[in-house]
Design an enzyme around this catalytic site. Sequence first.
Site, short mmCIF file in Angstrom:
data_model
loop_
_atom_site.label_atom_id
_atom_site.label_comp_id
_atom_site.label_asym_id
_atom_site.label_seq_id
_atom_site.Cartn_x
_atom_site.Cartn_y
_atom_site.Cartn_z
CE LYS A 1 21.04 -12.25 4.01
NZ LYS A 1 20.45 -11.14 4.27
CE1 TYR B 1 17.29 -9.44 1.10
CE2 TYR B 1 19.56 -8.19 0.38
CZ TYR B 1 18.66 -9.62 0.83
OH TYR B 1 19.07 -10.54 1.37
CG PHE C 1 15.40 -3.95 8.54
CD1 PHE C 1 15.43 -4.59 7.17
CD2 PHE C 1 14.30 -3.74 9.13
CE1 PHE C 1 14.37 -5.30 6.45
CE2 PHE C 1 13.34 -4.65 8.18
CZ PHE C 1 13.04 -6.04 7.16
NE ARG D 1 11.36 -18.90 4.67
CZ ARG D 1 11.58 -17.62 4.54
NH1 ARG D 1 11.73 -17.02 3.29
NH2 ARG D 1 10.84 -16.63 4.98
CB THR E 1 14.87 -13.37 9.96
OG1 THR E 1 13.33 -13.57 9.42
CG2 THR E 1 15.68 -12.01 9.05
NE ARG F 1 18.76 -16.14 8.44
CZ ARG F 1 17.81 -16.24 8.06
NH1 ARG F 1 16.53 -16.84 7.79
NH2 ARG F 1 17.93 -15.06 6.50
CG ASN G 1 20.21 -12.84 8.42
OD1 ASN G 1 20.95 -12.86 7.28
ND2 ASN G 1 18.86 -12.65 8.05
CG HIS H 1 17.87 -14.01 0.51
ND1 HIS H 1 16.32 -13.50 1.24
CD2 HIS H 1 17.62 -14.38 -0.30
CE1 HIS H 1 15.89 -13.09 0.19
NE2 HIS H 1 16.11 -13.59 -0.47
CD GLU I 1 14.17 -13.95 -3.79
OE1 GLU I 1 13.24 -12.61 -3.38
OE2 GLU I 1 14.65 -14.50 -2.85
P1 CMP Z 1 16.46 -11.97 4.37
O1 CMP Z 1 16.49 -12.90 4.80
O2 CMP Z 1 17.80 -11.70 3.40
O3 CMP Z 1 15.86 -10.60 4.05
C1 CMP Z 1 15.47 -9.82 4.24
C2 CMP Z 1 16.87 -9.19 5.55
O4 CMP Z 1 16.83 -7.46 6.45
C3 CMP Z 1 16.75 -9.83 6.55
O5 CMP Z 1 17.25 -11.16 5.74
C4 CMP Z 1 17.55 -9.19 7.99
O6 CMP Z 1 19.22 -9.86 7.48
C5 CMP Z 1 17.69 -8.07 7.20
N1 CMP Z 1 16.70 -7.04 8.63
C6 CMP Z 1 17.06 -6.62 9.43
N2 CMP Z 1 16.73 -6.40 10.99
C7 CMP Z 1 15.09 -6.75 9.96
C8 CMP Z 1 14.08 -6.79 10.77
N3 CMP Z 1 13.77 -6.16 12.08
N4 CMP Z 1 12.98 -7.95 10.55
C9 CMP Z 1 13.57 -8.58 9.56
N5 CMP Z 1 14.75 -8.23 8.46
C10 CMP Z 1 15.10 -7.46 9.02
#
Ligand code: CMP
Length: 149
Positions: free
Chosen positions: A11, A51, A59, A87, A93, A104, A114, A117, A128
Amino acid sequence: MMKERTLSIIKPDAVTKNVIGQIYSRFENAGLKIIAARMVHLSYADAEKFYAVHKNQFFFKNLIKFMISGPIMIQVLEGEDAIAKHRKLMGETDPKKADKGTIRSDFSESIDANTIHGSDAPKTAAIEIAFFFPEMNIYSRYSITSGTP
Ligand code: CMP
C-alpha cells in the site's frame, strides 16, 4: 499442501517508506515466487471497484482515500498454500494486534495505513488477480533445463 496464487498489494504507506524490497525478501524467504508485478496509482473509481465488497462499511471512504494517496505495488505470488502463507506474513489487519515479526507489526502505522493487502480465499484471489493482470502477463516460472516448476 496446494500450489496456489494470491494477490498482494503493497500500500501507499510502504511504497512511500521505500520498503518494497524488504517486503519482497519476506515473500521469497517464505518460498513464495513473484510471478507478476506492477506499480499503479489507482483512480478513485478503480479503488472503489476493487474494494466494492466493503462498500457499506463505515471505513470505506477512508480506505479509498488512503489507497489513492500514492502509488501501490501489486504482485501475484505463487507457491504452496500461498494465500495462507502470505496472510501469515502480513499479520492481523490492525497492526496493534499483529504478531511481532509480521509485516504489519513491523511497518504499519494504523488500521488504515496497514501496509499490505492479501486475498483471503482462492475464489477472491482469482477475482483480484484478474482485476489487475491478464493471464498473459503472469509468468509461472519453470526451470529451463527440466521444464518443471
Ligand atoms: P485490507 O486487507 O486491504 O482490506 C480492507 C481494508 O480496510 C483493511 O485492509 C484495512 O486497511 C481497512 N480498514 C479500516 N478500518 C477497518 C476495520 N475496522 N476493519 C477492517 N478493515 C479496516
